[in-house]
Design a protein around this motif. Structure first.
Motif, PDB file in Angstrom:
ATOM      1  N   GLN A   1       0.847  -1.190   0.000  1.00 57.46           N
ATOM      2  CA  GLN A   1       0.000   0.000   0.000  1.00 57.46           C
ATOM      3  C   GLN A   1       0.884   1.242   0.000  1.00 57.46           C
ATOM      4  OE1 GLN A   1      -2.467  -0.626   3.444  1.00 57.46           O
ATOM      5  NE2 GLN A   1      -3.366  -2.460   2.568  1.00 57.46           N
ATOM      6  N   ASN A   2       0.780   2.023  -1.062  1.00 58.07           N
ATOM      7  CA  ASN A   2       1.633   3.207  -1.200  1.00 58.07           C
ATOM      8  C   ASN A   2       1.237   4.339  -0.257  1.00 58.07           C
ATOM      9  OD1 ASN A   2       3.130   2.028  -3.280  1.00 58.07           O
ATOM     10  ND2 ASN A   2       1.628   2.661  -4.785  1.00 58.07           N
ATOM     11  N   TYR A   3      -0.054   4.575  -0.159  1.00 56.21           N
ATOM     12  CA  TYR A   3      -0.576   5.638   0.697  1.00 56.21           C
ATOM     13  C   TYR A   3      -1.507   5.014   1.727  1.00 56.21           C
ATOM     14  CZ  TYR A   3       0.890   9.079  -2.842  1.00 56.21           C
ATOM     15  OH  TYR A   3       1.602   9.853  -3.708  1.00 56.21           O
TER      16      TYR A   3
ATOM     17  N   ASN B   1      16.470   8.383   3.210  1.00 59.80           N
ATOM     18  CA  ASN B   1      16.994   7.125   3.748  1.00 59.80           C
ATOM     19  C   ASN B   1      15.937   6.273   4.455  1.00 59.80           C
ATOM     20  OD1 ASN B   1      19.604   7.626   2.851  1.00 59.80           O
ATOM     21  ND2 ASN B   1      20.029   8.897   4.631  1.00 59.80           N
ATOM     22  N   TYR B   2      14.677   6.648   4.361  1.00 56.35           N
ATOM     23  CA  TYR B   2      13.602   5.923   5.030  1.00 56.35           C
ATOM     24  C   TYR B   2      12.726   5.199   4.012  1.00 56.35           C
ATOM     25  CZ  TYR B   2      14.960   8.633   9.077  1.00 56.35           C
ATOM     26  OH  TYR B   2      15.677   9.186  10.105  1.00 56.35           O
ATOM     27  N   ASP B   3      12.145   4.078   4.450  1.00 55.55           N
ATOM     28  CA  ASP B   3      11.224   3.312   3.611  1.00 55.55           C
ATOM     29  C   ASP B   3       9.786   3.777   3.785  1.00 55.55           C
ATOM     30  OD1 ASP B   3      13.290   1.387   2.781  1.00 55.55           O
ATOM     31  OD2 ASP B   3      13.212   0.755   4.886  1.00 55.55           O
ATOM     32  N   VAL B   4       9.478   4.227   5.006  1.00 58.57           N
ATOM     33  CA  VAL B   4       8.127   4.663   5.348  1.00 58.57           C
ATOM     34  C   VAL B   4       8.223   6.052   5.955  1.00 58.57           C
ATOM     35  CG1 VAL B   4       6.066   4.182   6.728  1.00 58.57           C
ATOM     36  CG2 VAL B   4       7.422   2.279   5.813  1.00 58.57           C
ATOM     37  N   ILE B   5       7.448   6.974   5.416  1.00 57.56           N
ATOM     38  CA  ILE B   5       7.402   8.333   5.951  1.00 57.56           C
ATOM     39  C   ILE B   5       6.047   8.496   6.625  1.00 57.56           C
ATOM     40  CG2 ILE B   5       7.498  10.791   5.428  1.00 57.56           C
ATOM     41  CD1 ILE B   5       9.179   9.938   2.926  1.00 57.56           C
ATOM     42  N   TYR B   6       6.092   8.624   7.949  1.00 59.15           N
ATOM     43  CA  TYR B   6       4.888   8.689   8.766  1.00 59.15           C
ATOM     44  C   TYR B   6       4.605  10.153   9.087  1.00 59.15           C
ATOM     45  CZ  TYR B   6       1.612   6.858  12.290  1.00 59.15           C
ATOM     46  OH  TYR B   6       0.510   6.526  13.012  1.00 59.15           O
TER      47      TYR B   6
ATOM     48  N   ASP C   1       0.133  21.603  -3.744  1.00 56.83           N
ATOM     49  CA  ASP C   1       0.823  21.818  -5.013  1.00 56.83           C
ATOM     50  C   ASP C   1       2.276  21.394  -4.918  1.00 56.83           C
ATOM     51  OD1 ASP C   1      -1.454  22.816  -6.231  1.00 56.83           O
ATOM     52  OD2 ASP C   1      -0.990  24.895  -5.715  1.00 56.83           O
ATOM     53  N   LEU C   2       2.909  21.672  -3.783  1.00 59.18           N
ATOM     54  CA  LEU C   2       4.303  21.290  -3.581  1.00 59.18           C
ATOM     55  C   LEU C   2       4.435  19.883  -2.998  1.00 59.18           C
ATOM     56  CD1 LEU C   2       5.684  24.599  -2.014  1.00 59.18           C
ATOM     57  CD2 LEU C   2       6.057  23.768  -4.324  1.00 59.18           C
ATOM     58  N   CYS C   3       3.746  19.639  -1.900  1.00 59.18           N
ATOM     59  CA  CYS C   3       3.903  18.375  -1.173  1.00 59.18           C
ATOM     60  C   CYS C   3       3.425  17.169  -1.972  1.00 59.18           C
ATOM     61  CB  CYS C   3       3.171  18.425   0.158  1.00 59.18           C
ATOM     62  SG  CYS C   3       4.054  19.390   1.389  1.00 59.18           S
ATOM     63  N   TYR C   4       2.334  17.306  -2.692  1.00 59.28           N
ATOM     64  CA  TYR C   4       1.817  16.170  -3.433  1.00 59.28           C
ATOM     65  C   TYR C   4       2.850  15.664  -4.433  1.00 59.28           C
ATOM     66  CZ  TYR C   4      -0.958  13.297  -6.519  1.00 59.28           C
ATOM     67  OH  TYR C   4      -1.405  12.266  -7.280  1.00 59.28           O
ATOM     68  N   LYS C   5       3.507  16.574  -5.106  1.00 60.13           N
ATOM     69  CA  LYS C   5       4.537  16.172  -6.078  1.00 60.13           C
ATOM     70  C   LYS C   5       5.685  15.432  -5.392  1.00 60.13           C
ATOM     71  CE  LYS C   5       3.387  19.903  -9.180  1.00 60.13           C
ATOM     72  NZ  LYS C   5       3.682  21.256  -9.590  1.00 60.13           N
ATOM     73  N   VAL C   6       6.086  15.904  -4.224  1.00 64.69           N
ATOM     74  CA  VAL C   6       7.164  15.254  -3.482  1.00 64.69           C
ATOM     75  C   VAL C   6       6.707  13.891  -2.973  1.00 64.69           C
ATOM     76  CG1 VAL C   6       8.597  15.397  -1.411  1.00 64.69           C
ATOM     77  CG2 VAL C   6       8.330  17.401  -2.882  1.00 64.69           C
TER      78      VAL C   6
ATOM     79  N   ASN D   1       6.985   6.811  -6.032  1.00 68.38           N
ATOM     80  CA  ASN D   1       7.595   6.280  -7.255  1.00 68.38           C
ATOM     81  C   ASN D   1       8.959   5.655  -6.989  1.00 68.38           C
ATOM     82  OD1 ASN D   1       5.374   7.116  -8.714  1.00 68.38           O
ATOM     83  ND2 ASN D   1       6.359   8.952  -9.513  1.00 68.38           N
ATOM     84  N   ALA D   2       9.626   6.120  -5.932  1.00 68.53           N
ATOM     85  CA  ALA D   2      10.929   5.578  -5.545  1.00 68.53           C
ATOM     86  C   ALA D   2      10.794   4.369  -4.612  1.00 68.53           C
ATOM     87  CB  ALA D   2      11.765   6.666  -4.875  1.00 68.53           C
TER      88      ALA D   2
END
Length: 135
Positions: free
Chosen positions: A8-10, A61-66, A78-83, A89-90
């Motif tokens: 699950q990506n999100y 360097n993290y696999d999961v960003i909480y 506009d900014l955060c969604y792209k990041v 994608n990575a």
């Protein structure tokens, strides 16, 4: 939910009572691979790092960003969604935790909402208040 949490990506943890949203134990309880490296941060701090350009150094360097305390009005989509999409994608997973249900996030793009797996948090899972937040 039958889908493997590792694919699950999100993910969105909905905590209507406003307590214990930041517990990584919930991820492990749902079957997250214990070898994954999790970064805990507040959504507002993540947003700030995107705005100042420091997000690559802080989170790569993290696999999961909480993203804890995920409040719609604190995110520049506009900014955060792209990041966030670049991170997905990575191969990274994005976990958001907040006190409003997914429908209450009115500023989040609909295409992102459609890709989120939402969970109502189960209380009483190894309540651990020793969470290290990346600032």
């Amino acid at each position: 939910m039958t889908k493997d949490i590792n694919s699950q990506n999100y993910i969105y943890f909905y905590s209507p009572n406003g307590t214990w949203t930041r517990i990584n134990s919930n991820l492990y309880y749902l079957g997250l691979n214990k070898n994954k490296k999790i970064c805990n941060t507040y959504a507002r701090d993540f947003d700030r790092s995107v705005r100042d350009g420091s997000y690559k150094d802080k989170y790569s360097n993290y696999d999961v960003i909480y993203l804890d305390e995920f409040y719609d009005h604190e995110i520049d989509y506009d900014l955060c969604y792209k990041v966030l999409q670049k991170f997905v994608n990575a191969g990274k997973q994005i976990v958001m935790a907040g006190h409003g249900n997914l429908d209450s996030l009115v500023n989040m793009p609909d295409d992102m909402k459609k890709r989120i797996t939402s969970y109502d948090l189960i209380y009483g899972l190894d309540i651990d208040t020793n969470i290290e937040y990346l600032k």
